[in-house]
Design a protein around this motif. Sequence first.
Motif, PDB file in Angstrom:
ATOM      1  N   GLU A  52       0.847  -1.192   0.000  1.00 11.85           N
ATOM      2  CA  GLU A  52       0.000   0.000   0.000  1.00 11.85           C
ATOM      3  C   GLU A  52       0.884   1.245   0.000  1.00 11.85           C
ATOM      4  O   GLU A  52       1.848   1.339   0.757  1.00 11.85           O
ATOM      5  CB  GLU A  52      -0.913   0.021   1.232  1.00 11.85           C
ATOM      6  CG  GLU A  52      -1.976  -1.076   1.221  1.00 11.85           C
ATOM      7  CD  GLU A  52      -2.949  -0.940   2.366  1.00 11.85           C
ATOM      8  OE1 GLU A  52      -2.887   0.096   3.073  1.00 11.85           O
ATOM      9  OE2 GLU A  52      -3.779  -1.841   2.554  1.00 11.85           O
ATOM     10  N   ALA A  53       0.558   2.179  -0.868  1.00 13.18           N
ATOM     11  CA  ALA A  53       1.323   3.422  -0.942  1.00 13.18           C
ATOM     12  C   ALA A  53       1.150   4.210   0.346  1.00 13.18           C
ATOM     13  O   ALA A  53       0.050   4.299   0.903  1.00 13.18           O
ATOM     14  CB  ALA A  53       0.859   4.252  -2.140  1.00 13.18           C
ATOM     15  N   LYS A  83      12.249  11.512  -2.810  1.00 13.93           N
ATOM     16  CA  LYS A  83      13.611  10.973  -2.817  1.00 13.93           C
ATOM     17  C   LYS A  83      13.632   9.511  -2.369  1.00 13.93           C
ATOM     18  O   LYS A  83      14.387   8.700  -2.915  1.00 13.93           O
ATOM     19  CB  LYS A  83      14.509  11.812  -1.909  1.00 13.93           C
ATOM     20  CG  LYS A  83      14.850  13.186  -2.468  1.00 13.93           C
ATOM     21  CD  LYS A  83      15.825  13.921  -1.579  1.00 13.93           C
ATOM     22  CE  LYS A  83      16.199  15.281  -2.166  1.00 13.93           C
ATOM     23  NZ  LYS A  83      17.165  16.007  -1.295  1.00 13.93           N
ATOM     24  N   GLN A  84      12.805   9.163  -1.407  1.00 15.93           N
ATOM     25  CA  GLN A  84      12.762   7.777  -0.927  1.00 15.93           C
ATOM     26  C   GLN A  84      12.170   6.839  -1.981  1.00 15.93           C
ATOM     27  O   GLN A  84      12.641   5.730  -2.180  1.00 15.93           O
ATOM     28  CB  GLN A  84      11.962   7.697   0.372  1.00 15.93           C
ATOM     29  CG  GLN A  84      12.675   8.317   1.568  1.00 15.93           C
ATOM     30  CD  GLN A  84      11.797   8.381   2.805  1.00 15.93           C
ATOM     31  OE1 GLN A  84      10.642   8.806   2.744  1.00 15.93           O
ATOM     32  NE2 GLN A  84      12.332   7.955   3.946  1.00 15.93           N
ATOM     33  N   VAL A  85      11.120   7.299  -2.671  1.00 10.96           N
ATOM     34  CA  VAL A  85      10.518   6.494  -3.737  1.00 10.96           C
ATOM     35  C   VAL A  85      11.527   6.293  -4.866  1.00 10.96           C
ATOM     36  O   VAL A  85      11.692   5.180  -5.390  1.00 10.96           O
ATOM     37  CB  VAL A  85       9.238   7.172  -4.265  1.00 10.96           C
ATOM     38  CG1 VAL A  85       8.716   6.435  -5.498  1.00 10.96           C
ATOM     39  CG2 VAL A  85       8.168   7.198  -3.179  1.00 10.96           C
ATOM     40  N   ILE A  86      12.221   7.363  -5.243  1.00 12.73           N
ATOM     41  CA  ILE A  86      13.220   7.283  -6.312  1.00 12.73           C
ATOM     42  C   ILE A  86      14.343   6.326  -5.929  1.00 12.73           C
ATOM     43  O   ILE A  86      14.797   5.511  -6.744  1.00 12.73           O
ATOM     44  CB  ILE A  86      13.771   8.684  -6.619  1.00 12.73           C
ATOM     45  CG1 ILE A  86      12.690   9.532  -7.311  1.00 12.73           C
ATOM     46  CG2 ILE A  86      15.020   8.607  -7.492  1.00 12.73           C
ATOM     47  CD1 ILE A  86      13.044  10.993  -7.450  1.00 12.73           C
ATOM     48  N   ASN A 106      -1.680   8.130  -6.145  1.00  9.87           N
ATOM     49  CA  ASN A 106      -2.726   8.063  -7.163  1.00  9.87           C
ATOM     50  C   ASN A 106      -3.140   6.605  -7.321  1.00  9.87           C
ATOM     51  O   ASN A 106      -2.401   5.799  -7.887  1.00  9.87           O
ATOM     52  CB  ASN A 106      -2.203   8.628  -8.492  1.00  9.87           C
ATOM     53  CG  ASN A 106      -3.274   8.699  -9.559  1.00  9.87           C
ATOM     54  OD1 ASN A 106      -4.153   7.845  -9.628  1.00  9.87           O
ATOM     55  ND2 ASN A 106      -3.210   9.705 -10.402  1.00  9.87           N
ATOM     56  N   GLU A 107      -4.330   6.250  -6.794  1.00  8.60           N
ATOM     57  CA  GLU A 107      -4.866   4.889  -6.905  1.00  8.60           C
ATOM     58  C   GLU A 107      -3.824   3.848  -6.504  1.00  8.60           C
ATOM     59  O   GLU A 107      -3.535   2.904  -7.225  1.00  8.60           O
ATOM     60  CB  GLU A 107      -5.377   4.635  -8.325  1.00  8.60           C
ATOM     61  CG  GLU A 107      -6.562   5.524  -8.701  1.00  8.60           C
ATOM     62  CD  GLU A 107      -7.119   5.201 -10.069  1.00  8.60           C
ATOM     63  OE1 GLU A 107      -6.525   4.342 -10.758  1.00  8.60           O
ATOM     64  OE2 GLU A 107      -8.142   5.800 -10.442  1.00  8.60           O
ATOM     65  N   ASN A 108      -3.228   4.040  -5.353  1.00  8.92           N
ATOM     66  CA  ASN A 108      -2.250   3.130  -4.759  1.00  8.92           C
ATOM     67  C   ASN A 108      -0.964   3.007  -5.578  1.00  8.92           C
ATOM     68  O   ASN A 108      -0.277   1.982  -5.532  1.00  8.92           O
ATOM     69  CB  ASN A 108      -2.832   1.734  -4.513  1.00  8.92           C
ATOM     70  CG  ASN A 108      -2.054   0.985  -3.434  1.00  8.92           C
ATOM     71  OD1 ASN A 108      -1.618   1.575  -2.454  1.00  8.92           O
ATOM     72  ND2 ASN A 108      -1.880  -0.324  -3.622  1.00  8.92           N
ATOM     73  N   SER A 109      -0.634   4.040  -6.324  1.00 12.92           N
ATOM     74  CA  SER A 109       0.670   4.157  -6.957  1.00 12.92           C
ATOM     75  C   SER A 109       1.305   5.463  -6.489  1.00 12.92           C
ATOM     76  O   SER A 109       0.601   6.428  -6.167  1.00 12.92           O
ATOM     77  CB  SER A 109       0.557   4.168  -8.484  1.00 12.92           C
ATOM     78  OG  SER A 109       0.105   2.934  -8.975  1.00 12.92           O
ATOM     79  N   ILE A 118       4.611   4.650  -9.836  1.00 16.20           N
ATOM     80  CA  ILE A 118       5.502   3.640  -9.272  1.00 16.20           C
ATOM     81  C   ILE A 118       4.726   2.732  -8.329  1.00 16.20           C
ATOM     82  O   ILE A 118       3.978   3.195  -7.472  1.00 16.20           O
ATOM     83  CB  ILE A 118       6.670   4.302  -8.512  1.00 16.20           C
ATOM     84  CG1 ILE A 118       7.384   5.327  -9.408  1.00 16.20           C
ATOM     85  CG2 ILE A 118       7.640   3.251  -8.000  1.00 16.20           C
ATOM     86  CD1 ILE A 118       8.046   4.743 -10.624  1.00 16.20           C
ATOM     87  N   ASN A 119       4.917   1.418  -8.493  1.00  9.76           N
ATOM     88  CA  ASN A 119       4.205   0.434  -7.684  1.00  9.76           C
ATOM     89  C   ASN A 119       4.747   0.395  -6.255  1.00  9.76           C
ATOM     90  O   ASN A 119       5.958   0.344  -6.055  1.00  9.76           O
ATOM     91  CB  ASN A 119       4.335  -0.948  -8.332  1.00  9.76           C
ATOM     92  CG  ASN A 119       3.429  -1.974  -7.709  1.00  9.76           C
ATOM     93  OD1 ASN A 119       3.720  -2.476  -6.632  1.00  9.76           O
ATOM     94  ND2 ASN A 119       2.332  -2.296  -8.379  1.00  9.76           N
TER      95      ASN A 119
END
Length: 263
Positions: free
Chosen positions: A36-37, A44-47, A160-163, A181-182
């Motif tokens: 779950e997002a 920066k953490q997602v990247i 956005n919709e769990n992304s 990003i998943n």
Amino acid sequence: MNLPQTYKNLKTTFCIVLVLLAFSCRSAKSVIASGEASNKLSAKQVIKQHQKNDANFKTMLAKVRIDLIKGEKEQGLTFNFRMEKNKVIWLSAPFGIARMMLTPDKVRFYNKQDNQYFDGDYKLLIDFVGVDLDFLKVQNILLGQAIYNLKDEPYRVEINENSYALQPKDQNALLELFYLINPSHFKMDSLQLFQQLKRRMLQIDYSSYQEVKNQVLPQNIRIIAVEDSDEVAITIEFKSVSLNEDVRFPFKIPTGYKEIVIK
């Protein structure tokens, strides 16, 4: 923009190339995206997680089923695909009727049905999709990775919709860019590029992933490329993939073929 028929045929061919890679194998298993997002993660953490999960392999062999829809016409075929990461992407139709090879400095293909060949650079791809493409960008698209270096400019993130929806803080008015990003494996759910002034749109959706030798890799991809009122949709299913085997990349343009020259 009204393109000559040669351009349109080549554009269809290269749309296929842009999505001709995903990974499976006899022991592959589907990846269940159960994460779950979280709004606690910064851009920066997602990247960082996305870059960490880039596929790590040397070579790949695969059979790839591609179905192309253009207007009321639909065609499907299974291709042989080979790749040496960062060096070669190779594609061959059944019985070698058509063959294509991409390297960091070359785009080459030939078609035995038309007795034609092309031997040039990436300007052809750039003209078709309106994006500054090179070998590594094409490879990243095929691997479910961001096509631009995410450290080159600041990004912002939303859910956005769990992304995780990543976009540059300062969007380019000529080229709008979005990544989804998943949250489970931090590969791309979708890549979206828009050029409003040129009426171009490129969208690549990664509907499922699978695990191959501890690598999370695309399994099913759908690409939609639009220019003016001309639209091409491609769906891809990837089968029989093996990683890190010895591979060859045979490619020789037959004698007597006519060169396709783009002016």
